[in-house]
Design a protein around this motif. Structure first.
Motif, PDB file in Angstrom:
ATOM      1  N   ILE A   1       0.865  -1.176   0.000  1.00 14.48           N
ATOM      2  CA  ILE A   1       0.000   0.000   0.000  1.00 14.48           C
ATOM      3  C   ILE A   1       0.899   1.222   0.000  1.00 14.48           C
ATOM      4  CG2 ILE A   1      -1.828   1.214   1.199  1.00 14.48           C
ATOM      5  CD1 ILE A   1      -2.486  -1.459   2.544  1.00 14.48           C
TER       6      ILE A   1
ATOM      7  N   PHE B   1     -12.710   8.630   7.336  1.00 14.54           N
ATOM      8  CA  PHE B   1     -11.712   8.515   6.277  1.00 14.54           C
ATOM      9  C   PHE B   1     -10.302   8.599   6.859  1.00 14.54           C
ATOM     10  CE2 PHE B   1      -9.020  10.582   3.078  1.00 14.54           C
ATOM     11  CZ  PHE B   1      -9.269   9.834   1.946  1.00 14.54           C
TER      12      PHE B   1
ATOM     13  N   PHE C   1      -9.277   8.108  10.015  1.00 16.72           N
ATOM     14  CA  PHE C   1      -8.919   7.010  10.904  1.00 16.72           C
ATOM     15  C   PHE C   1      -8.707   5.722  10.127  1.00 16.72           C
ATOM     16  CE2 PHE C   1     -10.493   9.812  14.237  1.00 16.72           C
ATOM     17  CZ  PHE C   1      -9.449   9.675  15.127  1.00 16.72           C
ATOM     18  N   THR C   2      -9.562   5.481   9.119  1.00 15.25           N
ATOM     19  CA  THR C   2      -9.388   4.267   8.335  1.00 15.25           C
ATOM     20  C   THR C   2      -8.031   4.290   7.643  1.00 15.25           C
ATOM     21  OG1 THR C   2     -11.756   4.272   7.938  1.00 15.25           O
ATOM     22  CG2 THR C   2     -10.458   2.807   6.589  1.00 15.25           C
ATOM     23  N   TYR C   3      -7.729   5.428   7.019  1.00 19.47           N
ATOM     24  CA  TYR C   3      -6.458   5.523   6.306  1.00 19.47           C
ATOM     25  C   TYR C   3      -5.284   5.371   7.272  1.00 19.47           C
ATOM     26  CZ  TYR C   3      -2.624   7.240   3.567  1.00 19.47           C
ATOM     27  OH  TYR C   3      -1.430   7.338   2.939  1.00 19.47           O
TER      28      TYR C   3
ATOM     29  N   TYR D   1      -5.099   3.732   9.992  1.00 21.26           N
ATOM     30  CA  TYR D   1      -4.895   2.393  10.544  1.00 21.26           C
ATOM     31  C   TYR D   1      -4.727   1.306   9.499  1.00 21.26           C
ATOM     32  CZ  TYR D   1      -4.935   4.086  15.165  1.00 21.26           C
ATOM     33  OH  TYR D   1      -4.559   4.746  16.294  1.00 21.26           O
ATOM     34  N   ILE D   2      -4.972   1.618   8.232  1.00 19.66           N
ATOM     35  CA  ILE D   2      -4.770   0.593   7.207  1.00 19.66           C
ATOM     36  C   ILE D   2      -3.330   0.088   7.263  1.00 19.66           C
ATOM     37  CG2 ILE D   2      -4.423   0.312   4.720  1.00 19.66           C
ATOM     38  CD1 ILE D   2      -6.988   1.741   4.255  1.00 19.66           C
TER      39      ILE D   2
ATOM     40  N   ILE E   1      -2.671  -2.021  10.459  1.00 18.53           N
ATOM     41  CA  ILE E   1      -3.300  -3.338  10.433  1.00 18.53           C
ATOM     42  C   ILE E   1      -2.710  -4.189   9.324  1.00 18.53           C
ATOM     43  CG2 ILE E   1      -5.508  -4.511  10.092  1.00 18.53           C
ATOM     44  CD1 ILE E   1      -6.721  -2.237  11.695  1.00 18.53           C
ATOM     45  N   HIS E   2      -2.272  -3.538   8.266  1.00 11.97           N
ATOM     46  CA  HIS E   2      -1.617  -4.309   7.210  1.00 11.97           C
ATOM     47  C   HIS E   2      -0.326  -4.926   7.738  1.00 11.97           C
ATOM     48  CE1 HIS E   2       0.586  -4.978   3.347  1.00 11.97           C
ATOM     49  NE2 HIS E   2      -0.581  -5.525   3.077  1.00 11.97           N
TER      50      HIS E   2
ATOM     51  N   TYR F   1      -1.246  -7.838   9.683  1.00 17.24           N
ATOM     52  CA  TYR F   1      -1.633  -8.906   8.745  1.00 17.24           C
ATOM     53  C   TYR F   1      -0.396  -9.624   8.208  1.00 17.24           C
ATOM     54  CZ  TYR F   1      -2.941 -10.698   4.110  1.00 17.24           C
ATOM     55  OH  TYR F   1      -3.094 -11.467   2.994  1.00 17.24           O
TER      56      TYR F   1
ATOM     57  N   SER G   1      -7.776  -5.749  15.973  1.00 16.66           N
ATOM     58  CA  SER G   1      -8.080  -4.337  15.724  1.00 16.66           C
ATOM     59  C   SER G   1      -9.098  -3.830  16.723  1.00 16.66           C
ATOM     60  CB  SER G   1      -8.539  -4.083  14.295  1.00 16.66           C
ATOM     61  OG  SER G   1      -9.190  -5.163  13.771  1.00 16.66           O
TER      62      SER G   1
ATOM     63  N   GLY H   1     -13.212   3.452  12.433  1.00 20.22           N
ATOM     64  CA  GLY H   1     -12.152   3.594  11.438  1.00 20.22           C
ATOM     65  C   GLY H   1     -11.189   2.423  11.498  1.00 20.22           C
ATOM     66  N   ILE H   2     -10.828   2.017  12.715  1.00 16.59           N
ATOM     67  CA  ILE H   2      -9.886   0.906  12.858  1.00 16.59           C
ATOM     68  C   ILE H   2     -10.513  -0.376  12.323  1.00 16.59           C
ATOM     69  CG2 ILE H   2      -8.587  -0.460  14.539  1.00 16.59           C
ATOM     70  CD1 ILE H   2      -8.291   2.081  16.184  1.00 16.59           C
TER      71      ILE H   2
ATOM     72  N   SER I   1     -12.930  -0.549  10.061  1.00 11.33           N
ATOM     73  CA  SER I   1     -13.009  -0.439   8.597  1.00 11.33           C
ATOM     74  C   SER I   1     -11.659  -0.752   7.981  1.00 11.33           C
ATOM     75  CB  SER I   1     -13.414   0.962   8.163  1.00 11.33           C
ATOM     76  OG  SER I   1     -14.564   1.372   8.812  1.00 11.33           O
ATOM     77  N   ALA I   2     -10.597  -0.289   8.632  1.00 10.07           N
ATOM     78  CA  ALA I   2      -9.250  -0.578   8.130  1.00 10.07           C
ATOM     79  C   ALA I   2      -9.002  -2.079   8.141  1.00 10.07           C
ATOM     80  CB  ALA I   2      -8.210   0.142   8.974  1.00 10.07           C
TER      81      ALA I   2
ATOM     82  N   VAL J   1      -8.044  -4.378   4.942  1.00 16.46           N
ATOM     83  CA  VAL J   1      -6.905  -5.286   4.829  1.00 16.46           C
ATOM     84  C   VAL J   1      -7.398  -6.710   4.550  1.00 16.46           C
ATOM     85  CG1 VAL J   1      -4.964  -6.297   6.075  1.00 16.46           C
ATOM     86  CG2 VAL J   1      -5.411  -3.860   6.243  1.00 16.46           C
TER      87      VAL J   1
ATOM     88  N   VAL K   1     -16.143   4.737   2.630  1.00 10.96           N
ATOM     89  CA  VAL K   1     -14.771   5.183   2.896  1.00 10.96           C
ATOM     90  C   VAL K   1     -13.760   4.157   2.376  1.00 10.96           C
ATOM     91  CG1 VAL K   1     -13.135   5.572   4.770  1.00 10.96           C
ATOM     92  CG2 VAL K   1     -15.351   6.684   4.816  1.00 10.96           C
TER      93      VAL K   1
ATOM     94  N   LEU L   1     -10.965   4.908  -0.502  1.00 16.00           N
ATOM     95  CA  LEU L   1      -9.528   4.688  -0.314  1.00 16.00           C
ATOM     96  C   LEU L   1      -8.974   3.718  -1.342  1.00 16.00           C
ATOM     97  CD1 LEU L   1      -9.261   4.703   3.548  1.00 16.00           C
ATOM     98  CD2 LEU L   1      -8.037   6.180   1.981  1.00 16.00           C
TER      99      LEU L   1
ATOM    100  N   PHE M   1      -5.415   2.361  -5.113  1.00 18.53           N
ATOM    101  CA  PHE M   1      -5.177   1.353  -6.163  1.00 18.53           C
ATOM    102  C   PHE M   1      -5.899   1.656  -7.465  1.00 18.53           C
ATOM    103  CE2 PHE M   1      -5.686  -1.328  -2.180  1.00 18.53           C
ATOM    104  CZ  PHE M   1      -4.354  -1.277  -1.847  1.00 18.53           C
TER     105      PHE M   1
END
Lengths: 251, 208
Positions: A2, A147, A149-151, A153-154, A157-158, A161, A196, B40-41, B43-44, B48, B83, B87, B92
């Motif tokens: 990513i 948006f 927070f998701t970004y 933590y991606i 969390i990746h 993973y 998570s 958010g966490i 969703s993240a 993944v 969201v 992203l 991507f």
């Protein structure tokens, strides 16, 4: 895996992100509803010009156009044969029509024109900046925060993973078509969710400790410059021209 | 499956965007400000998880997991998926601005449907078998409905898309079974390890 594309410097990079988002949005909408060849080809040409202005590496651009074109290629197997019209060629019992080929070609050009401009936007603006610009453009606050927070933590969390996958590999896990694989992967997903959730608990507490009340603050501010206004007016003119071409059928 | 930019007709795009806007509005109303970091966490995590490739026959498919997402989040699946897709578009280039509405609808609506159809089964299903079957059906139906919605989005764009739409729906059938199996296994795992996740308790309840 990513990675953000944003980096470098150019005229496009220095434009106000709010202006860029608006421009890309208007451009995408106008191109998406257009159907004439001239309009679509000019849109694609404009996209290529913007790419050049934004100094987006060509290799990267092409690589990023691949996912978009998967569906387009798939549609090429159908549309030439399913749209009715004058026969152009035939493959066995199937007859490809002139109209079908033209329809598929228009979709391909349209799709790529929109994506090229989006790629330039992403290549010239970091995602966090885009988020802030969306906030300034009155996108609901809750969506912008989600948006962010998701970004944020991606990546975290990746990494988690990748760690779990490495642990599986170390223990000799090889994916195959069997129940064991499916169950293992399901547990992998489950474990990701559990971790998570635990992390969310800790982050939540930490944020409460620091006085989080549902607001995010930024230290820098956007400012509109003359170049922003000029680019916006130019873009509006181009979009208007495309619209006129589409609806008045000249040229 | 994402529909690329420039394929769908303006009508389909507008209907998709407005229904998504409505869904997101409902989801946001149920979403408290304090929950946003945790949402958010989560969703993240789903973002993944959708990168996980599952072998199927000679090739592999990536997970969608919108059934599980629906079970856990209900209406909040709409903002979460919106969201997530935004992203994915930015990182991507899977889809863009004008198709965001349709693509979100195609994934989030089945999630909400599954929440209503199967959510109760997980709450009352204390018997192992009932529980497993409900979870399997949830994963399966979510992908099935998604596939059908994608097919209809193409079909409503033009009659010429009908064969392509049929192939798209057919391609979802094997994925659907895999998703069902994985959702069932995952839900069983979660019930054993952290059952509050399945009861919509992913958000820490603060005392304030």
């Amino acid at each position: 895996m990513i990675v953000e594309l944003a980096g470098g410097d150019s005229l496009i990079h220095r434009l106000d992100p709010r202006v860029k988002i608006l421009e890309v949005f208007l451009f995408s909408v106008v191109v998406a509803v257009s159907t004439r060849f001239v309009v679509l080809v000019s849109a694609l040409a404009l996209g290529v010009c913007v790419t050049w202005l934004g100094r987006v590496p060509i290799k990267e651009l092409l690589r990023r156009l691949v996912p978009v074109n998967m569906l387009i290629i798939f549609l090429w197997f159908f549309l030439p044969f399913t749209v009715e019209g004058e026969p152009l060629f035939s493959v066995g019992p199937l007859v490809g029509t002139h109209e079908g080929v033209s329809y598929a070609a228009r979709i391909s050009i349209k799709s790529n024109a929109i994506m090229v401009v989006l790629i330039v936007l992403v290549a010239s603006t970091s995602i966090l900046t885009l988020g802030r610009a969306m906030h300034e453009l009155r996108v609901p606050k809750k969506i912008v925060h989600l948006f962010f927070f998701t970004y944020r933590y991606i990546h975290v969390i990746h990494r988690e993973y990748v760690r779990l996958v490495n642990a599986m590999k170390v223990r000799g896990f090889r994916p195959g078509n069997n129940m064991h694989t499916y169950r293992t992967l399901a547990y992998l997903v489950g474990m990701l969710l559990v971790r998570s959730c635990d992390r969310a608990q800790r982050v939540h507490n930490a944020m409460l400790c620091r006085g989080f009340r549902g607001n995010l603050y930024s230290l820098s501010e956007f400012s509109l410059k003359a170049t922003d206004m000029i680019s916006f007016i130019l873009m509006l003119a181009v979009i208007l021209a495309l619209g006129v071409l589409e609806w008045t059928k000249i040229a | 499956m994402h529909i690329s930019e420039g394929v769908l007709s303006p009508g389909v795009l507008i209907v998709g965007a407005s229904l998504t806007a409505a869904g997101v509005a409902v989801g946001l109303r149920k979403l408290d400000h304090e929950e946003i970091p945790s949402m958010g966490i989560l969703s993240a995590a789903f973002f993944v998880a959708s990168l996980v490739h599952v072998p199927i026959g000679p090739s592999s498919v990536h997970l969608i997991l919108n059934g599980l997402l629906g079970l856990m989040l209900g209406w909040k699946a709409f903002p979460a998926i919106l969201v997530g897709l935004a992203l994915q578009g930015l990182l991507f280039q899977f889809g863009g601005i004008t198709t965001l509405g349709v693509n979100t609808l195609n994934m989030a609506l089945p999630a909400v449907i599954c929440y209503y159809l199967f959510g109760w089964g997980l709450r009352i299903g204390t018997r192992h078998l009932v529980f497993t079957v409900t979870a399997f059906a949830c994963g399966l139906c979510a992908v099935l409905v998604s596939g059908v919605l994608v097919g209809f989005s193409l079909y409503f764009t033009g009659e010429a898309f009908l064969p392509a739409a049929k192939v798209v729906v057919a391609a979802h059938l094997p994925v659907m079974v895999i998703e069902g199996v994985l959702t069932a296994a995952c839900v069983l795992f979660l019930r054993r390890v952290k059952s509050e996740l399945l009861e919509g308790q992913y958000v820490p309840k603060s005392s304030s």
